[in-house]
Design an enzyme around this catalytic site. Structure first.
Site, PDB file in Angstrom:
ATOM      1  N   ARG A  60       0.814  -1.225   0.000  1.00  0.00           N
ATOM      2  CA  ARG A  60       0.000   0.000   0.000  1.00  0.00           C
ATOM      3  C   ARG A  60       0.840   1.265   0.000  1.00  0.00           C
ATOM      4  O   ARG A  60       0.456   2.285   0.566  1.00  0.00           O
ATOM      5  CB  ARG A  60      -0.971   0.008   1.195  1.00  0.00           C
ATOM      6  N   SER A  90     -11.313  -0.012   2.994  1.00  0.00           N
ATOM      7  CA  SER A  90     -10.533  -0.443   4.161  1.00  0.00           C
ATOM      8  C   SER A  90      -9.981   0.766   4.906  1.00  0.00           C
ATOM      9  O   SER A  90      -9.322   1.615   4.308  1.00  0.00           O
ATOM     10  CB  SER A  90      -9.385  -1.351   3.729  1.00  0.00           C
ATOM     11  N   GLU A 117      -5.212   3.492   6.175  1.00  0.00           N
ATOM     12  CA  GLU A 117      -5.171   3.292   4.723  1.00  0.00           C
ATOM     13  C   GLU A 117      -5.969   4.400   4.048  1.00  0.00           C
ATOM     14  O   GLU A 117      -5.631   4.840   2.952  1.00  0.00           O
ATOM     15  CB  GLU A 117      -5.740   1.919   4.342  1.00  0.00           C
TER      16      GLU A 117
END
Length: 299
Positions: free
Chosen positions: A173, A222, A292
């Site tokens: 990520r 998320s 995130e």
């Protein structure tokens, strides 16, 4: 008293003052942009960046699926890429060329129609190509780094930047490219396969997502990255936050790593909930949850 907004570059797109940004996000919360710029095409974008004073902050907003716009709004210019000029998807042999504003799911569908595999996972990501490039978006065991060949965009000075996959320095990520690059287009490589088989795998992904995630709610995907060796949803769950209200925000009863706006949440409610959960998980389990979802703007 002069206002920097009175001397903005001339554009072919739209420049909107004090435009509310909440309607452009999935959470439907947040304040206004000092200026919202909707470029007509990539030439319009590049020319604007070249002529814009380097003292003016620039923020890029995609489809708003993984962002909280804070209640005080966003300083400077917010750039939103949309329309055919930025959202096109083209197939060339085993390559998929997609604009940065193209939805990840649209890229997956185009690849499937062309009988190209390996991009099925994009059907499960509620964002755009630009965001996927920035954060190495992925799900169900696949990530952007697995299919990307190259991408290009403009930096804050309006200079074109062309990058190959190796230049991104992808990790989980995260990418190592400069934060100021505004992506315009990306090229992916698929693998020839039977279109029906690709469609079937995509259907499995979308069905799984629809039954396990609160996609009909005002959510942002998320909330936290998965710490090494742990699942964020389980940490939130074990800490007792599933379905627990914090103002008008809560973690979904369906999936406890998805925050939702129950209808009355402010950006402060959402961010406050996330921070409360982070503190509780740290205190109870000694694990640092990392956001995130991006949080941008003034409190």
């Amino acid at each position: 008293m002069s206002d920097w907004r009175d001397t903005l570059p001339v554009v072919r797109g739209k420049l909107l003052r004090d435009e509310l940004l909440g309607p452009f996000t999935w959470f439907r919360v947040g304040g206004s942009a000092d200026v919202l710029f909707l470029p007509a095409d990539h030439e319009d974008l590049g020319r604007f960046l070249k002529q814009l004073s380097d003292t003016v902050p620039v923020t890029v907003l995609g489809v708003g699926s993984n962002v909280i716009i804070r209640d005080g709004g966003v300083a400077g210019v917010v750039i939103r890429l949309a329309g055919r000029a930025f959202a096109g998807v083209e197939i060339q042999d085993d390559r998929i060329i997609a604009g940065s504003a193209a939805l990840d799911a649209a890229v997956a569908r185009a690849a499937a129609r062309a009988g190209l595999a390996r991009l099925e996972f994009y059907a499960g990501i509620p964002g755009t190509v630009g965001c996927a490039l920035t954060m190495n978006a992925g799900c169900y065991g696949a990530e952007t780094k697995d299919v990307l060949l190259s991408a290009w965009g403009y930096d804050r000075t309006g200079a074109r930047r062309d990058l190959a996959l190796a230049d991104f320095g992808y990790t989980y990520r995260h990418s190592a490219v400069p934060d100021d690059i505004i992506w315009v287009q990306a090229t992916f490589r698929g693998q020839p396969d039977d279109p029906a088989a690709v469609q079937a795998r995509m259907y499995e992904i979308t069905t799984r997502r629809e039954t396990t995630q609160p996609i009909r709610d005002k959510t942002g995907g998320s909330t936290f990255k998965n710490p090494t060796g742990h699942s964020s949803w389980k940490l939130v769950d074990d800490a007792g936050w599933r379905g627990k209200l914090h103002g008008g925000a809560m973690f979904s009863p369906l999936h406890s790593n998805f925050m939702i706006n129950t209808g009355t949440a402010t950006a402060a409610d959402l961010e406050g909930l996330g921070e409360a959960v982070r503190a509780d998980v740290k205190a109870k389990m000694g694990i640092d949850l990392q956001w995130e979802i991006k949080r941008i703007g003034r409190a």
